[in-house]
Write a protein that holds these residues in place. Structure first.
Motif, short mmCIF file in Angstrom:
data_model
loop_
_atom_site.label_atom_id
_atom_site.label_comp_id
_atom_site.label_asym_id
_atom_site.label_seq_id
_atom_site.Cartn_x
_atom_site.Cartn_y
_atom_site.Cartn_z
N ASN A 7 -37.14 10.81 11.32
CA ASN A 7 -35.77 11.21 11.32
C ASN A 7 -34.78 10.97 12.57
N SER A 8 -35.35 10.48 13.71
CA SER A 8 -34.66 10.37 14.83
C SER A 8 -35.29 9.23 15.63
N GLY A 9 -34.41 8.79 16.73
CA GLY A 9 -35.24 7.51 17.40
C GLY A 9 -34.91 6.24 16.67
N ARG A 10 -35.34 5.05 17.30
CA ARG A 10 -35.25 3.86 16.79
C ARG A 10 -36.18 3.56 15.82
N ILE A 11 -37.23 4.15 15.74
CA ILE A 11 -38.30 3.68 14.45
C ILE A 11 -37.83 4.49 13.48
N VAL A 42 -54.40 4.56 15.90
CA VAL A 42 -53.37 4.45 16.44
C VAL A 42 -52.13 4.61 15.64
N TYR A 43 -52.26 4.25 14.31
CA TYR A 43 -51.15 4.83 13.39
C TYR A 43 -51.04 6.34 13.35
N ARG A 44 -52.16 7.01 13.20
CA ARG A 44 -52.10 8.62 13.40
C ARG A 44 -51.40 9.05 14.54
N ARG A 45 -51.92 8.36 15.67
CA ARG A 45 -51.28 8.95 16.87
C ARG A 45 -49.52 8.48 17.07
N LEU A 46 -49.26 7.50 16.31
CA LEU A 46 -48.00 7.01 16.47
C LEU A 46 -47.11 8.00 15.71
N CYS A 47 -47.66 8.38 14.52
CA CYS A 47 -46.99 9.52 13.55
C CYS A 47 -46.96 10.70 14.14
N SER A 48 -47.65 11.23 15.16
CA SER A 48 -47.76 12.56 15.69
C SER A 48 -46.96 12.38 16.98
N ALA A 49 -46.60 11.30 17.66
CA ALA A 49 -46.18 11.25 18.94
C ALA A 49 -44.84 11.93 19.06
N PRO A 50 -44.57 12.75 20.08
CA PRO A 50 -43.13 13.32 20.44
C PRO A 50 -42.04 12.23 20.20
N PRO A 52 -42.03 8.41 19.01
CA PRO A 52 -42.59 7.40 18.34
C PRO A 52 -42.25 5.93 19.20
N THR A 53 -40.87 5.68 19.53
CA THR A 53 -40.67 4.32 19.97
C THR A 53 -41.25 4.44 21.40
N THR A 54 -41.51 5.16 22.19
CA THR A 54 -42.19 5.22 23.43
C THR A 54 -43.65 4.91 23.10
N TYR A 55 -44.35 5.84 22.29
CA TYR A 55 -45.63 5.28 21.97
C TYR A 55 -45.55 3.85 21.65
N TRP A 56 -45.14 3.35 20.75
CA TRP A 56 -44.99 2.00 20.52
C TRP A 56 -44.73 0.90 21.53
N GLU A 57 -43.98 1.20 22.59
CA GLU A 57 -43.80 0.35 23.90
C GLU A 57 -44.96 0.68 24.67
N ASP A 58 -45.53 1.71 24.76
CA ASP A 58 -46.85 1.98 25.70
C ASP A 58 -48.05 1.50 24.83
N ARG A 59 -48.23 1.57 23.64
CA ARG A 59 -49.62 1.46 23.09
C ARG A 59 -49.69 0.44 22.03
N ILE A 60 -48.55 -0.24 21.35
CA ILE A 60 -48.56 -1.06 20.31
C ILE A 60 -48.02 -2.48 20.68
N ALA A 61 -46.71 -2.37 21.29
CA ALA A 61 -45.92 -3.44 21.36
C ALA A 61 -46.60 -4.93 21.92
N GLU A 62 -47.35 -4.68 23.03
CA GLU A 62 -47.84 -5.51 23.73
C GLU A 62 -49.64 -5.68 23.42
N GLU A 63 -50.15 -4.71 22.75
CA GLU A 63 -51.47 -4.77 22.56
C GLU A 63 -51.77 -5.35 21.31
N TYR A 64 -51.13 -5.51 20.22
CA TYR A 64 -51.53 -6.04 18.97
C TYR A 64 -50.86 -7.37 18.58
#
Length: 91
Positions: A7-11, A42-50, A52-64
């Motif tokens: 409901n909030s953030g860029r994602i 990783v998907y579950r952690r993204l969904c539960s992250a305070p 999600p955009t920061t989690y994406w930047e730190d853990r997904i964007a450059e890793e996969y």
């Protein structure tokens, strides 16, 4: 395919295909980015992250590796090409 709305953030939405391990992220500007070989954890952690955009930047964007989205972004109402504007000339 599991899906999570934000409901909030860029994602705005995350779609995950467990069979192919692909994650599709729907952004507030209508873009959809796809990532391959993403573990379900990783998907579950993204969904539960305070944040999600920061989690994406730190853990997904450059890793996969990026892939082709399985799902499409929200329609903006704008035509995608001239055929959308004027119809198919062969009809």
């Amino acid at each position: 395919m599991p899906s999570k709305q934000f409901n909030s953030g860029r994602i705005r939405k995350a779609d995950y295909d467990a069979a192919s391990h692909q994650l599709d992220l729907h952004w507030d500007d209508g873009k959809v980015l796809a990532y391959k070989h993403v573990p379900e954890e990783v998907y579950r952690r993204l969904c539960s992250a305070p944040n999600p955009t920061t989690y994406w930047e730190d853990r997904i964007a450059e890793e996969y590796p990026k892939g082709l989205p399985r799902s499409t972004g929200a329609s903006t109402g704008k035509p995608k090409d001239l055929g959308d504007l004027f119809g198919d000339p062969l009809e």
